[in-house]
Motif scaffolding. Structure first.
Motif, PDB file in Angstrom:
ATOM      1  N   LEU A 214       7.178 -21.838 -60.346  1.00  0.00           N
ATOM      2  CA  LEU A 214       6.332 -22.971 -59.983  1.00  0.00           C
ATOM      3  C   LEU A 214       5.843 -22.852 -58.546  1.00  0.00           C
ATOM      4  O   LEU A 214       4.673 -23.133 -58.241  1.00  0.00           O
ATOM      5  N   LEU A 215       6.712 -22.426 -57.644  1.00  0.00           N
ATOM      6  CA  LEU A 215       6.313 -22.226 -56.251  1.00  0.00           C
ATOM      7  C   LEU A 215       5.230 -21.152 -56.137  1.00  0.00           C
ATOM      8  O   LEU A 215       4.293 -21.287 -55.343  1.00  0.00           O
ATOM      9  N   LYS A 216       5.350 -20.103 -56.918  1.00  0.00           N
ATOM     10  CA  LYS A 216       4.311 -19.061 -56.901  1.00  0.00           C
ATOM     11  C   LYS A 216       2.953 -19.656 -57.252  1.00  0.00           C
ATOM     12  O   LYS A 216       1.951 -19.416 -56.574  1.00  0.00           O
ATOM     13  N   SER A 217       2.916 -20.462 -58.311  1.00  0.00           N
ATOM     14  CA  SER A 217       1.653 -21.087 -58.728  1.00  0.00           C
ATOM     15  C   SER A 217       1.127 -22.029 -57.656  1.00  0.00           C
ATOM     16  O   SER A 217      -0.080 -22.086 -57.411  1.00  0.00           O
ATOM     17  N   ILE A 218       2.029 -22.759 -57.008  1.00  0.00           N
ATOM     18  CA  ILE A 218       1.619 -23.703 -55.959  1.00  0.00           C
ATOM     19  C   ILE A 218       1.033 -22.962 -54.767  1.00  0.00           C
ATOM     20  O   ILE A 218      -0.034 -23.307 -54.252  1.00  0.00           O
ATOM     21  N   PHE A 219       1.714 -21.911 -54.306  1.00  0.00           N
ATOM     22  CA  PHE A 219       1.278 -21.204 -53.103  1.00  0.00           C
ATOM     23  C   PHE A 219      -0.051 -20.469 -53.324  1.00  0.00           C
ATOM     24  O   PHE A 219      -0.758 -20.165 -52.358  1.00  0.00           O
ATOM     25  N   GLU A 220      -0.382 -20.186 -54.570  1.00  0.00           N
ATOM     26  CA  GLU A 220      -1.648 -19.512 -54.857  1.00  0.00           C
ATOM     27  C   GLU A 220      -2.845 -20.443 -54.701  1.00  0.00           C
ATOM     28  O   GLU A 220      -3.971 -19.983 -54.500  1.00  0.00           O
ATOM     29  N   VAL A 221      -2.627 -21.762 -54.782  1.00  0.00           N
ATOM     30  CA  VAL A 221      -3.757 -22.701 -54.765  1.00  0.00           C
ATOM     31  C   VAL A 221      -3.702 -23.721 -53.636  1.00  0.00           C
ATOM     32  O   VAL A 221      -4.674 -24.402 -53.359  1.00  0.00           O
ATOM     33  N   VAL A 222      -2.550 -23.837 -52.966  1.00  0.00           N
ATOM     34  CA  VAL A 222      -2.371 -24.900 -51.986  1.00  0.00           C
ATOM     35  C   VAL A 222      -3.167 -24.609 -50.714  1.00  0.00           C
ATOM     36  O   VAL A 222      -3.475 -23.453 -50.396  1.00  0.00           O
ATOM     37  N   ASP A 223      -3.487 -25.662 -49.980  1.00  0.00           N
ATOM     38  CA  ASP A 223      -4.199 -25.531 -48.716  1.00  0.00           C
ATOM     39  C   ASP A 223      -3.344 -24.728 -47.730  1.00  0.00           C
ATOM     40  O   ASP A 223      -2.131 -24.932 -47.629  1.00  0.00           O
ATOM     41  N   PRO A 224      -3.960 -23.789 -46.976  1.00  0.00           N
ATOM     42  CA  PRO A 224      -3.186 -22.952 -46.038  1.00  0.00           C
ATOM     43  C   PRO A 224      -2.356 -23.738 -45.034  1.00  0.00           C
ATOM     44  O   PRO A 224      -1.364 -23.211 -44.515  1.00  0.00           O
ATOM     45  N   VAL A 225      -2.737 -24.991 -44.741  1.00  0.00           N
ATOM     46  CA  VAL A 225      -1.957 -25.778 -43.783  1.00  0.00           C
ATOM     47  C   VAL A 225      -0.521 -25.947 -44.243  1.00  0.00           C
ATOM     48  O   VAL A 225       0.411 -26.002 -43.436  1.00  0.00           O
ATOM     49  N   HIS A 226      -0.314 -25.988 -45.555  1.00  0.00           N
ATOM     50  CA  HIS A 226       1.045 -26.094 -46.099  1.00  0.00           C
ATOM     51  C   HIS A 226       1.799 -24.774 -45.948  1.00  0.00           C
ATOM     52  O   HIS A 226       3.028 -24.771 -45.819  1.00  0.00           O
ATOM     53  N   LEU A 227       1.084 -23.661 -45.976  1.00  0.00           N
ATOM     54  CA  LEU A 227       1.728 -22.352 -45.873  1.00  0.00           C
ATOM     55  C   LEU A 227       2.187 -22.067 -44.445  1.00  0.00           C
ATOM     56  O   LEU A 227       3.213 -21.425 -44.217  1.00  0.00           O
ATOM     57  N   ILE A 228       1.424 -22.551 -43.477  1.00  0.00           N
ATOM     58  CA  ILE A 228       1.749 -22.300 -42.076  1.00  0.00           C
ATOM     59  C   ILE A 228       2.984 -23.083 -41.639  1.00  0.00           C
ATOM     60  O   ILE A 228       3.768 -22.623 -40.802  1.00  0.00           O
ATOM     61  N   SER A 229       3.165 -24.266 -42.228  1.00  0.00           N
ATOM     62  CA  SER A 229       4.229 -25.164 -41.765  1.00  0.00           C
ATOM     63  C   SER A 229       5.525 -25.063 -42.570  1.00  0.00           C
ATOM     64  O   SER A 229       6.397 -25.917 -42.458  1.00  0.00           O
ATOM     65  N   LEU A 230       5.665 -24.028 -43.382  1.00  0.00           N
ATOM     66  CA  LEU A 230       6.869 -23.883 -44.204  1.00  0.00           C
ATOM     67  C   LEU A 230       8.107 -23.648 -43.338  1.00  0.00           C
ATOM     68  O   LEU A 230       8.053 -22.973 -42.315  1.00  0.00           O
ATOM     69  N   LYS A 231       9.239 -24.190 -43.791  1.00  0.00           N
ATOM     70  CA  LYS A 231      10.501 -24.013 -43.075  1.00  0.00           C
ATOM     71  C   LYS A 231      11.159 -22.686 -43.468  1.00  0.00           C
ATOM     72  O   LYS A 231      10.888 -22.126 -44.526  1.00  0.00           O
ATOM     73  N   GLY A 232      12.062 -22.244 -42.606  1.00  0.00           N
ATOM     74  CA  GLY A 232      12.735 -20.972 -42.850  1.00  0.00           C
ATOM     75  C   GLY A 232      13.614 -20.970 -44.086  1.00  0.00           C
ATOM     76  O   GLY A 232      13.849 -19.916 -44.692  1.00  0.00           O
ATOM     77  N   ASP A 233      14.090 -22.163 -44.501  1.00  0.00           N
ATOM     78  CA  ASP A 233      14.982 -22.240 -45.669  1.00  0.00           C
ATOM     79  C   ASP A 233      14.356 -21.659 -46.921  1.00  0.00           C
ATOM     80  O   ASP A 233      15.036 -21.002 -47.726  1.00  0.00           O
ATOM     81  N   ILE A 234      13.064 -21.895 -47.097  1.00  0.00           N
ATOM     82  CA  ILE A 234      12.436 -21.431 -48.337  1.00  0.00           C
ATOM     83  C   ILE A 234      12.392 -19.907 -48.388  1.00  0.00           C
ATOM     84  O   ILE A 234      12.546 -19.304 -49.462  1.00  0.00           O
ATOM     85  N   PHE A 235      12.249 -19.260 -47.242  1.00  0.00           N
ATOM     86  CA  PHE A 235      12.252 -17.787 -47.214  1.00  0.00           C
ATOM     87  C   PHE A 235      13.643 -17.249 -47.554  1.00  0.00           C
ATOM     88  O   PHE A 235      13.771 -16.256 -48.278  1.00  0.00           O
ATOM     89  N   LYS A 236      14.680 -17.925 -47.051  1.00  0.00           N
ATOM     90  CA  LYS A 236      16.044 -17.507 -47.377  1.00  0.00           C
ATOM     91  C   LYS A 236      16.297 -17.572 -48.880  1.00  0.00           C
ATOM     92  O   LYS A 236      16.912 -16.676 -49.459  1.00  0.00           O
ATOM     93  N   GLU A 237      15.798 -18.639 -49.500  1.00  0.00           N
ATOM     94  CA  GLU A 237      16.048 -18.804 -50.936  1.00  0.00           C
ATOM     95  C   GLU A 237      15.231 -17.846 -51.778  1.00  0.00           C
ATOM     96  O   GLU A 237      15.706 -17.355 -52.814  1.00  0.00           O
ATOM     97  N   ILE A 238      14.003 -17.579 -51.363  1.00  0.00           N
ATOM     98  CA  ILE A 238      13.183 -16.609 -52.099  1.00  0.00           C
ATOM     99  C   ILE A 238      13.792 -15.216 -51.998  1.00  0.00           C
ATOM    100  O   ILE A 238      13.838 -14.463 -52.980  1.00  0.00           O
ATOM    101  N   VAL A 239      14.292 -14.867 -50.823  1.00  0.00           N
ATOM    102  CA  VAL A 239      14.967 -13.577 -50.653  1.00  0.00           C
ATOM    103  C   VAL A 239      16.217 -13.522 -51.532  1.00  0.00           C
ATOM    104  O   VAL A 239      16.519 -12.485 -52.142  1.00  0.00           O
ATOM    105  N   GLN A 240      16.927 -14.642 -51.642  1.00  0.00           N
ATOM    106  CA  GLN A 240      18.130 -14.675 -52.479  1.00  0.00           C
ATOM    107  C   GLN A 240      17.784 -14.472 -53.948  1.00  0.00           C
ATOM    108  O   GLN A 240      18.507 -13.793 -54.684  1.00  0.00           O
ATOM    109  N   VAL A 241      16.677 -15.059 -54.387  1.00  0.00           N
ATOM    110  CA  VAL A 241      16.216 -14.844 -55.772  1.00  0.00           C
ATOM    111  C   VAL A 241      15.934 -13.360 -55.996  1.00  0.00           C
ATOM    112  O   VAL A 241      16.288 -12.798 -57.038  1.00  0.00           O
TER     113      VAL A 241
END
Length: 411
Positions: A214-241
């Motif tokens: 679901l996050l993949k689908s969201i990040f493909e269409v969401v406004d870039p302002v949301h991509l710039i302001s992402l927290k580090g936690d989400i990167f940790k979890e994606i790496v864990q996946v």
């Protein structure tokens, strides 16, 4: 059954199989419901397959007369192995869905109503679109948002809340909501990405996989302002996946997320600090699939544009070696990405120890092969650039074959 003469008008024009639930489009042509809904909704074709006319209206009308004729014919031919086609269930309507969505928001009926919604979604593409148009995505997202345990919440309530969140996430995944609906969802629910991050932190394997997709689908269409302001936690979890290899689809989605996110803002640094580089190196070592290798190298290329990413690659004992190994072995795209990674190292992190390592693991030899072989012009130029940059350190090295010396690029 092959010898039975089936009336032509009993066959669906798309699948050429006996229609089980004949319905008529606004163009007047009758199709099997499942086939025409797959044509319209899954394949996104907005024309009539037979007449090629545009479809201003995708609503279909049940052809009860034809259905009864088909059922009667099946009964007559039962002795020939033809099974009677059962009368199909009437499709769900907007009133039923609105009632279910209201019940979903009541704690006492929430789980039961979610299970009914999931059952409806599995029945047909039409149900999916109807449920989406009724605003289900917003309701389901609210359930996922509210799944965090409260201090005063009992253990049973916590379990019910977690189960409801899992059901809501499963439904959202199978709905495969449109890009417009995803954009609308994030606009109205700015914390939804954070909620999905919490699912990645605490959910079971299936929920984590669905959240990643679901996050993949969201990040493909969401406004870039949301991509710039992402927290580090989400990167940790994606790496864990990526490290856990939950499923093939989730792993591929995790790679696609990193491809999508890394070019924006400080996301390269956030991903590097989350351990993305060693995870990608290990993924390349363990995975021989072409597309997966290409995506991993594309992310590494992005990460090596920052000092943190380059340091992580150099800290991995197999980092430089595996990048070099994949050049000329996977695809032109992978070779170009691998050369870009080596170029970043050669330009910005070329200490004497690093240059010596590049000699020892065969990087210089591979660069010479690129220059001499049938690589793309872009790859040859990048290889020459790296060789010229450190020609003094490498020219007299025994790792360069003697027959390459005459064409070895020098400053």
């Amino acid at each position: 059954m092959e010898d039975i003469d089936i009336p032509r008008y009993f066959l669906c024009p798309i699948s050429l199989e006996i229609m089980r639930d004949p319905v008529t489009l606004c163009t007047g042509i009758t199709y099997d419901r499942e086939s025409i809904e797959r044509w319209i909704f899954s394949s996104k074709n907005m024309t009539c397959p037979v007449t090629k006319q545009p479809l201003p209206d995708t609503e279909v009308t049940p052809n009860h007369t034809l259905r009864r004729l088909i059922q009667a014919w099946c009964t007559i031919n039962a002795a020939n192995g033809i099974e009677r086609i059962p009368t199909p269930k009437p499709p769900v309507d907007k009133t039923q869905i609105a009632k279910l969505l209201n019940e979903v928001q009541i704690p006492q009926s929430q789980l039961n109503s979610l299970q009914k919604l999931k059952s409806l979604i599995s029945e047909s593409e039409r149900n999916k679109r109807c449920i989406e148009s009724a605003g289900a995505a917003t309701v389901l997202a609210a359930i996922i948002n509210n799944s965090s345990p409260l201090i005063e919440e009992s253990f049973d309530d916590f379990i019910d809340s977690a189960r409801a969140s899992d059901e809501a996430l499963t439904i959202l995944h199978h709905l495969q909501i449109s890009d417009e609906a995803l954009q609308h969802l994030i606009t109205r629910n700015s914390d939804f990405i954070g909620s999905l991050t919490r699912v990645l932190q605490k959910g079971n394997y299936q929920s984590r996989a669905y959240a990643t997709l679901l996050l993949k689908s969201i990040f493909e269409v969401v406004d870039p302002v949301h991509l710039i302001s992402l927290k580090g936690d989400i990167f940790k979890e994606i790496v864990q996946v990526l490290q856990d290899q939950i499923s093939y689809q989730a792993t591929k989605a995790a790679l696609q997320i990193l491809v999508e996110l890394c070019p924006w803002g400080r996301n390269r640094v956030k991903a590097s600090e989350a351990g993305a580089v060693p995870a990608l190196v290990e993924h390349i070592i363990e995975n021989s699939e072409r597309r997966a290798c290409e995506m991993a190298l594309a992310v590494l290329d992005n990460l090596c544009a920052c000092a943190e990413g380059r340091a992580e690659l150099l800290n991995h004992s197999a980092g430089i070696a595996i990048v070099s190994k994949k050049i000329l072995r996977v695809s032109n795209f992978a070779s170009e990405k691998g050369l870009r990674i080596l170029s970043s190292i050669a330009r910005f992190s070329a200490t004497p120890n690093v240059l010596q390592e590049m000699l020892q693991v065969g990087v210089v030899y591979k660069l010479c092969l690129v220059v001499q072989g049938d690589s793309t012009v872009k790859a040859k130029d990048k290889a020459k650039e790296i060789l010229i940059l450190h020609s003094r350190a490498w020219k007299n090295s025994p790792c360069i074959p003697h027959h390459f010396i005459s064409s070895y690029p020098c400053k």
